[in-house]
Write a protein that holds these residues in place. Structure first.
Motif, PDB file in Angstrom:
ATOM      1  N   TRP A   1       0.833  -1.168   0.002  1.00  9.34           N
ATOM      2  CA  TRP A   1       0.021  -0.142  -0.015  1.00  9.34           C
ATOM      3  C   TRP A   1       0.947   1.118  -0.077  1.00  9.34           C
ATOM      4  O   TRP A   1       1.684   1.544   0.841  1.00  9.34           O
ATOM      5  CB  TRP A   1      -0.950   0.039   1.290  1.00  9.34           C
ATOM      6  CG  TRP A   1      -2.015  -0.746   1.231  1.00  9.34           C
ATOM      7  CD1 TRP A   1      -1.971  -2.193   1.233  1.00  9.34           C
ATOM      8  CD2 TRP A   1      -3.248  -0.694   1.054  1.00  9.34           C
ATOM      9  NE1 TRP A   1      -3.242  -2.916   1.080  1.00  9.34           N
ATOM     10  CE2 TRP A   1      -3.925  -2.047   1.265  1.00  9.34           C
ATOM     11  CE3 TRP A   1      -4.190   0.328   0.931  1.00  9.34           C
ATOM     12  CZ2 TRP A   1      -5.266  -2.080   1.074  1.00  9.34           C
ATOM     13  CZ3 TRP A   1      -5.421   0.316   0.985  1.00  9.34           C
ATOM     14  CH2 TRP A   1      -6.066  -0.882   0.851  1.00  9.34           C
TER      15      TRP A   1
ATOM     16  N   VAL B   1      -2.265   5.711  -2.175  1.00  8.58           N
ATOM     17  CA  VAL B   1      -3.483   4.729  -2.162  1.00  8.58           C
ATOM     18  C   VAL B   1      -4.247   5.061  -0.767  1.00  8.58           C
ATOM     19  O   VAL B   1      -5.522   5.322  -0.898  1.00  8.58           O
ATOM     20  CB  VAL B   1      -2.955   3.484  -2.505  1.00  8.58           C
ATOM     21  CG1 VAL B   1      -4.167   2.372  -2.509  1.00  8.58           C
ATOM     22  CG2 VAL B   1      -2.499   3.222  -3.788  1.00  8.58           C
ATOM     23  N   VAL B   2      -3.562   5.021   0.090  1.00 10.56           N
ATOM     24  CA  VAL B   2      -4.222   5.108   1.610  1.00 10.56           C
ATOM     25  C   VAL B   2      -5.046   6.523   1.507  1.00 10.56           C
ATOM     26  O   VAL B   2      -6.026   6.584   2.215  1.00 10.56           O
ATOM     27  CB  VAL B   2      -3.161   5.066   2.645  1.00 10.56           C
ATOM     28  CG1 VAL B   2      -3.629   5.363   3.971  1.00 10.56           C
ATOM     29  CG2 VAL B   2      -2.755   3.744   2.662  1.00 10.56           C
TER      30      VAL B   2
ATOM     31  N   THR C   1      -6.017   8.373  -0.962  1.00 14.30           N
ATOM     32  CA  THR C   1      -7.124   8.334  -1.841  1.00 14.30           C
ATOM     33  C   THR C   1      -8.226   7.840  -1.283  1.00 14.30           C
ATOM     34  O   THR C   1      -9.321   8.215  -1.414  1.00 14.30           O
ATOM     35  CB  THR C   1      -6.497   7.283  -3.116  1.00 14.30           C
ATOM     36  OG1 THR C   1      -5.649   8.111  -3.981  1.00 14.30           O
ATOM     37  CG2 THR C   1      -7.986   7.255  -4.320  1.00 14.30           C
ATOM     38  N   TRP C   2      -8.204   6.570  -0.489  1.00 15.48           N
ATOM     39  CA  TRP C   2      -9.179   5.790   0.002  1.00 15.48           C
ATOM     40  C   TRP C   2      -9.632   6.700   1.155  1.00 15.48           C
ATOM     41  O   TRP C   2     -10.863   6.741   1.491  1.00 15.48           O
ATOM     42  CB  TRP C   2      -8.976   4.316   0.440  1.00 15.48           C
ATOM     43  CG  TRP C   2      -9.167   3.488  -0.497  1.00 15.48           C
ATOM     44  CD1 TRP C   2      -8.010   3.061  -1.441  1.00 15.48           C
ATOM     45  CD2 TRP C   2     -10.233   3.127  -1.270  1.00 15.48           C
ATOM     46  NE1 TRP C   2      -8.529   2.393  -2.303  1.00 15.48           N
ATOM     47  CE2 TRP C   2      -9.569   2.123  -2.252  1.00 15.48           C
ATOM     48  CE3 TRP C   2     -11.464   3.184  -1.055  1.00 15.48           C
ATOM     49  CZ2 TRP C   2     -10.812   1.557  -2.996  1.00 15.48           C
ATOM     50  CZ3 TRP C   2     -12.306   2.421  -1.698  1.00 15.48           C
ATOM     51  CH2 TRP C   2     -12.048   1.616  -2.709  1.00 15.48           C
ATOM     52  N   PHE C   3      -8.845   7.291   1.970  1.00 16.13           N
ATOM     53  CA  PHE C   3      -9.136   7.896   3.248  1.00 16.13           C
ATOM     54  C   PHE C   3     -10.189   9.149   2.584  1.00 16.13           C
ATOM     55  O   PHE C   3     -11.425   9.513   3.249  1.00 16.13           O
ATOM     56  CB  PHE C   3      -7.794   8.525   3.636  1.00 16.13           C
ATOM     57  CG  PHE C   3      -8.484   9.592   4.871  1.00 16.13           C
ATOM     58  CD1 PHE C   3      -8.892   9.229   6.128  1.00 16.13           C
ATOM     59  CD2 PHE C   3      -8.250  10.882   4.442  1.00 16.13           C
ATOM     60  CE1 PHE C   3      -9.366  10.202   7.084  1.00 16.13           C
ATOM     61  CE2 PHE C   3      -8.496  11.720   5.721  1.00 16.13           C
ATOM     62  CZ  PHE C   3      -8.929  11.356   6.763  1.00 16.13           C
TER      63      PHE C   3
ATOM     64  N   ILE D   1     -11.592   9.874  -0.347  1.00 15.22           N
ATOM     65  CA  ILE D   1     -12.908   9.403  -1.034  1.00 15.22           C
ATOM     66  C   ILE D   1     -14.168   8.727   0.208  1.00 15.22           C
ATOM     67  O   ILE D   1     -15.220   9.127   0.039  1.00 15.22           O
ATOM     68  CB  ILE D   1     -12.670   8.160  -2.014  1.00 15.22           C
ATOM     69  CG1 ILE D   1     -12.227   8.884  -3.042  1.00 15.22           C
ATOM     70  CG2 ILE D   1     -14.005   7.752  -2.804  1.00 15.22           C
ATOM     71  CD1 ILE D   1     -11.661   8.208  -4.310  1.00 15.22           C
ATOM     72  N   VAL D   2     -13.627   8.002   0.933  1.00 12.98           N
ATOM     73  CA  VAL D   2     -14.596   7.405   1.807  1.00 12.98           C
ATOM     74  C   VAL D   2     -14.854   8.481   2.991  1.00 12.98           C
ATOM     75  O   VAL D   2     -16.187   8.519   3.136  1.00 12.98           O
ATOM     76  CB  VAL D   2     -13.906   6.198   2.774  1.00 12.98           C
ATOM     77  CG1 VAL D   2     -14.709   5.782   3.905  1.00 12.98           C
ATOM     78  CG2 VAL D   2     -13.679   5.112   1.900  1.00 12.98           C
TER      79      VAL D   2
ATOM     80  N   SER E   1     -17.482  10.385   0.987  1.00 16.66           N
ATOM     81  CA  SER E   1     -18.907   9.731   0.775  1.00 16.66           C
ATOM     82  C   SER E   1     -19.689  10.020   2.050  1.00 16.66           C
ATOM     83  O   SER E   1     -20.789   9.788   2.239  1.00 16.66           O
ATOM     84  CB  SER E   1     -18.540   8.471   0.254  1.00 16.66           C
ATOM     85  OG  SER E   1     -18.058   8.431  -0.918  1.00 16.66           O
TER      86      SER E   1
ATOM     87  N   VAL F   1     -13.944  14.353  -1.903  1.00 12.22           N
ATOM     88  CA  VAL F   1     -14.171  13.251  -2.853  1.00 12.22           C
ATOM     89  C   VAL F   1     -13.159  13.731  -3.878  1.00 12.22           C
ATOM     90  O   VAL F   1     -12.294  12.889  -4.546  1.00 12.22           O
ATOM     91  CB  VAL F   1     -15.293  13.190  -3.151  1.00 12.22           C
ATOM     92  CG1 VAL F   1     -15.482  12.064  -4.746  1.00 12.22           C
ATOM     93  CG2 VAL F   1     -16.229  12.455  -2.609  1.00 12.22           C
TER      94      VAL F   1
ATOM     95  N   GLY G   1      -9.442  13.239  -3.091  1.00 17.81           N
ATOM     96  CA  GLY G   1      -9.041  11.840  -3.216  1.00 17.81           C
ATOM     97  C   GLY G   1      -8.892  11.472  -4.537  1.00 17.81           C
ATOM     98  O   GLY G   1      -8.018  10.722  -4.908  1.00 17.81           O
TER      99      GLY G   1
ATOM    100  N   ALA H   1      -5.800   9.941  -6.706  1.00 13.49           N
ATOM    101  CA  ALA H   1      -5.504   8.829  -7.292  1.00 13.49           C
ATOM    102  C   ALA H   1      -5.094   8.805  -8.980  1.00 13.49           C
ATOM    103  O   ALA H   1      -4.803   8.079  -9.673  1.00 13.49           O
ATOM    104  CB  ALA H   1      -7.066   8.406  -7.379  1.00 13.49           C
TER     105      ALA H   1
END
Length: 111
Positions: free
Chosen positions: A3, A7-8, A10-12, A14-15, A18, A52, A55, A59
């Motif tokens: 990882w 990537v971390v 990005t996910w953080f 976006i989540v 959301s 978002v 994020g 990405a």
């Protein structure tokens, strides 16, 4: 798993964005009148979309895509508050009165 930090992040983002949008959407339904619903709608729209988009910036592998996302962020920074203000002013000019004092108490008792 390998990882990377991108990537971390990005996910953080976006989540988090959301979740912010979902909680804000539920919050909008909980407010009693039009004027009190405008505020969480504007905050949710601005902050959720920003998270978002940030994020998505992490990405993206292309500088051009990142520049386009920054331009979109700037567009949202200008238009989101203006649209909330325009909605409130249009509703007030059409005669929609905000709920004050006892109206709010009656609304709470009805629930």
């Amino acid at each position: 798993m390998n990882w990377s930090i991108a990537v971390v992040l990005t996910w953080f983002f976006i989540v988090a964005g959301s979740l912010f949008l979902i909680v804000g959407g539920i919050g909008i339904l909980r407010f009693p009148d039009f004027y009190s619903r405008i505020h969480p709608a504007g905050i949710t729209d601005t902050m959720g979309a920003w998270l978002v988009l940030v994020g998505l910036m992490f990405a993206s592998a292309s500088v051009l895509v990142t520049i386009k996302l920054v331009m979109l962020l700037l567009f949202l920074a200008v238009t989101s508050p203006l649209s909330g203000h325009a909605l409130a002013k249009a509703a007030y000019m059409r005669g929609l009165k905000p709920m004050l004092g006892r109206d709010l108490e009656r609304e709470a008792e009805d629930d």
